[in-house]
Design a protein around this motif. Structure first.
Motif, PDB file in Angstrom:
ATOM      1  N   UNK A  25      -6.803  -4.208  -1.385  1.00 16.62           N
ATOM      2  CA  UNK A  25      -5.690  -3.424  -0.848  1.00 16.62           C
ATOM      3  C   UNK A  25      -4.967  -4.307   0.162  1.00 16.62           C
ATOM      4  N   UNK A  26      -3.631  -4.341   0.059  1.00 18.31           N
ATOM      5  CA  UNK A  26      -2.816  -5.273   0.842  1.00 18.31           C
ATOM      6  C   UNK A  26      -2.350  -4.602   2.129  1.00 18.31           C
ATOM      7  N   UNK A  27      -2.984  -4.942   3.227  1.00 13.87           N
ATOM      8  CA  UNK A  27      -2.536  -4.442   4.521  1.00 13.87           C
ATOM      9  C   UNK A  27      -2.899  -2.987   4.742  1.00 13.87           C
ATOM     10  N   UNK A  28      -2.408  -2.449   5.851  1.00 11.93           N
ATOM     11  CA  UNK A  28      -2.739  -1.071   6.210  1.00 11.93           C
ATOM     12  C   UNK A  28      -1.950  -0.055   5.389  1.00 11.93           C
ATOM     13  N   UNK A  29      -2.437   1.150   5.346  1.00 12.32           N
ATOM     14  CA  UNK A  29      -1.647   2.274   4.821  1.00 12.32           C
ATOM     15  C   UNK A  29      -0.486   2.496   5.783  1.00 12.32           C
ATOM     16  N   UNK A  30       0.705   2.654   5.249  1.00 16.93           N
ATOM     17  CA  UNK A  30       1.876   2.794   6.119  1.00 16.93           C
ATOM     18  C   UNK A  30       2.843   3.815   5.537  1.00 16.93           C
ATOM     19  N   UNK A  31       3.874   4.113   6.293  1.00 17.43           N
ATOM     20  CA  UNK A  31       4.837   5.105   5.830  1.00 17.43           C
ATOM     21  C   UNK A  31       5.717   4.473   4.745  1.00 17.43           C
ATOM     22  N   UNK A  32       5.846   5.155   3.634  1.00 14.75           N
ATOM     23  CA  UNK A  32       6.629   4.617   2.528  1.00 14.75           C
ATOM     24  C   UNK A  32       8.049   5.129   2.519  1.00 14.75           C
ATOM     25  N   UNK A  33       8.796   4.719   1.533  1.00 21.45           N
ATOM     26  CA  UNK A  33      10.221   5.015   1.463  1.00 21.45           C
ATOM     27  C   UNK A  33      10.505   6.497   1.210  1.00 21.45           C
ATOM     28  N   UNK A  34       9.509   7.243   0.722  1.00 19.79           N
ATOM     29  CA  UNK A  34       9.691   8.676   0.510  1.00 19.79           C
ATOM     30  C   UNK A  34       9.163   9.495   1.685  1.00 19.79           C
ATOM     31  N   UNK A  35       8.779   8.813   2.770  1.00 15.11           N
ATOM     32  CA  UNK A  35       8.291   9.544   3.947  1.00 15.11           C
ATOM     33  C   UNK A  35       6.860  10.038   3.795  1.00 15.11           C
ATOM     34  N   UNK A  36       6.127   9.469   2.861  1.00 13.79           N
ATOM     35  CA  UNK A  36       4.699   9.779   2.730  1.00 13.79           C
ATOM     36  C   UNK A  36       3.932   8.460   2.804  1.00 13.79           C
ATOM     37  N   UNK A  37       2.644   8.502   3.167  1.00  8.85           N
ATOM     38  CA  UNK A  37       1.899   7.246   3.318  1.00  8.85           C
ATOM     39  C   UNK A  37       1.636   6.557   1.979  1.00  8.85           C
ATOM     40  N   UNK A  38       1.656   5.220   2.029  1.00  7.30           N
ATOM     41  CA  UNK A  38       1.492   4.396   0.825  1.00  7.30           C
ATOM     42  C   UNK A  38       0.628   3.179   1.149  1.00  7.30           C
ATOM     43  N   UNK A  39       0.047   2.593   0.111  1.00  8.18           N
ATOM     44  CA  UNK A  39      -0.526   1.238   0.230  1.00  8.18           C
ATOM     45  C   UNK A  39      -0.300   0.508  -1.088  1.00  8.18           C
ATOM     46  N   UNK A  40      -0.471  -0.810  -1.028  1.00  2.86           N
ATOM     47  CA  UNK A  40      -0.282  -1.657  -2.219  1.00  2.86           C
ATOM     48  C   UNK A  40      -1.610  -2.319  -2.581  1.00  2.86           C
ATOM     49  N   UNK A  41      -1.784  -2.584  -3.877  1.00  2.47           N
ATOM     50  CA  UNK A  41      -2.989  -3.257  -4.363  1.00  2.47           C
ATOM     51  C   UNK A  41      -2.573  -4.539  -5.077  1.00  2.47           C
ATOM     52  N   UNK A  42      -3.343  -5.596  -4.849  1.00  6.84           N
ATOM     53  CA  UNK A  42      -3.023  -6.929  -5.372  1.00  6.84           C
ATOM     54  C   UNK A  42      -2.955  -6.917  -6.909  1.00  6.84           C
ATOM     55  N   UNK A  43      -1.904  -7.521  -7.467  1.00  6.33           N
ATOM     56  CA  UNK A  43      -1.779  -7.532  -8.936  1.00  6.33           C
ATOM     57  C   UNK A  43      -2.964  -8.196  -9.643  1.00  6.33           C
ATOM     58  N   UNK A  44      -3.616  -9.138  -8.973  1.00  6.76           N
ATOM     59  CA  UNK A  44      -4.754  -9.819  -9.627  1.00  6.76           C
ATOM     60  C   UNK A  44      -5.904  -8.863  -9.907  1.00  6.76           C
ATOM     61  N   UNK A  45      -5.938  -7.766  -9.187  1.00  8.83           N
ATOM     62  CA  UNK A  45      -6.996  -6.772  -9.432  1.00  8.83           C
ATOM     63  C   UNK A  45      -6.506  -5.605 -10.277  1.00  8.83           C
ATOM     64  N   UNK A  46      -5.215  -5.670 -10.715  1.00  4.78           N
ATOM     65  CA  UNK A  46      -4.592  -4.522 -11.392  1.00  4.78           C
ATOM     66  C   UNK A  46      -3.917  -4.962 -12.685  1.00  4.78           C
ATOM     67  N   UNK A  47      -4.580  -5.855 -13.410  1.00  8.93           N
ATOM     68  CA  UNK A  47      -4.064  -6.309 -14.707  1.00  8.93           C
ATOM     69  C   UNK A  47      -2.648  -6.880 -14.592  1.00  8.93           C
ATOM     70  N   UNK A  48      -2.395  -7.561 -13.465  1.00 10.38           N
ATOM     71  CA  UNK A  48      -1.125  -8.253 -13.307  1.00 10.38           C
ATOM     72  C   UNK A  48       0.009  -7.426 -12.737  1.00 10.38           C
ATOM     73  N   UNK A  49      -0.261  -6.158 -12.427  1.00 16.01           N
ATOM     74  CA  UNK A  49       0.806  -5.272 -11.935  1.00 16.01           C
ATOM     75  C   UNK A  49       0.607  -4.979 -10.438  1.00 16.01           C
ATOM     76  N   UNK A  50       1.550  -5.433  -9.613  1.00 18.71           N
ATOM     77  CA  UNK A  50       1.535  -5.037  -8.204  1.00 18.71           C
ATOM     78  C   UNK A  50       1.689  -3.518  -8.176  1.00 18.71           C
ATOM     79  N   UNK A  51       0.716  -2.836  -7.577  1.00 18.82           N
ATOM     80  CA  UNK A  51       0.647  -1.379  -7.703  1.00 18.82           C
ATOM     81  C   UNK A  51       0.776  -0.729  -6.330  1.00 18.82           C
ATOM     82  N   UNK A  52       1.706   0.209  -6.231  1.00 21.27           N
ATOM     83  CA  UNK A  52       1.843   1.018  -5.021  1.00 21.27           C
ATOM     84  C   UNK A  52       1.188   2.363  -5.291  1.00 21.27           C
TER      85      UNK A  52
END
Lengths: 138, 138
Positions: free
Chosen positions: A105-132
């Motif tokens: 998981x990339x960095x802390x959970x933070x406020x996303x563009x829709x005003x709800x909390x989000x985090x990102x996961x590294x594409x290398x662990x997600x079959x090549x897809x940067x995943x929010x």
């Protein structure tokens, strides 16, 4: 854990005004949101809906200074697909589940563009897809 | 011309069985279609729906021999986002409209994975996004 629907596809663009014109005029976007800055992430953001609704397109352009979108655009100067964002009912539970699977998981959970909390996961662990992972908008 | 909804996001994967397991177990795909070969395009295809429905994910793996997905995977060995597919009511009208705008349409209109005609447009003319235009499934 089960994820929910694909909320949006993030598309990196070098020039937000030009990209908005393209999506409005060429692609026929039905609704174009007001662009806004997410200064913590170093990006300008604009959400669009196609006719028929469904999954949105999120345009992402870099603000001045270093940001991940700028690094992406250095590798892909025209822009291109950047990430996929899936909804979950509970962000803390989702984060614990992905961390429990050993996903980076990339960095802390933070406020996303829709005003709800989000985090990102590294594409290398997600079959090549940067995943929010984002908590469903209320 | 106006496009319709985002029908699916195409994701290239090096190993279809491994990718299906990932989307089923890690991502919690609600419905995983039966994989099938599109020999003309040189790809194995599998459609998935997330809980909540909406835009599908299309996994694409290369069949033996040359195909565009193999070339993509040479540049992105882990796989990754490959194209966005938008629906239109009339494929011939859409093709004429994009050609009229000077967009580079890639090859002939052909039968797509949903059994309706499709064509692709070069990412260099589409803000960096390889774009599939498909007639809406009936």
């Amino acid at each position: 854990m089960k994820l929910g629907r694909l909320n949006h596809v993030g598309v990196a663009v070098p020039d937000l005004a030009k990209a908005i014109a393209f999506w409005r005029e060429t692609m026929g976007a039905a609704q174009v949101g007001e662009p806004f800055a997410m200064t913590e992430q170093g990006v300008l953001v604009c959400f669009m809906e196609m006719p028929g609704g469904g999954t949105q397109i999120e345009l992402l352009a870099p603000l001045p200074g270093h940001c991940p979108i700028r690094a992406f655009l250095e590798r892909n100067p025209l822009g291109g697909q950047h990430h996929l964002a899936f909804e979950v009912p509970d962000i803390a539970e989702a984060r614990a589940a992905f961390e429990g699977m050993g996903k980076r998981v990339l960095g802390p959970t933070r406020m996303g563009a829709h005003g709800t909390p989000v985090f990102f996961i590294h594409p290398k662990d997600m079959e090549g897809v940067l995943t929010e992972i984002m908590e469903s908008p209320r």
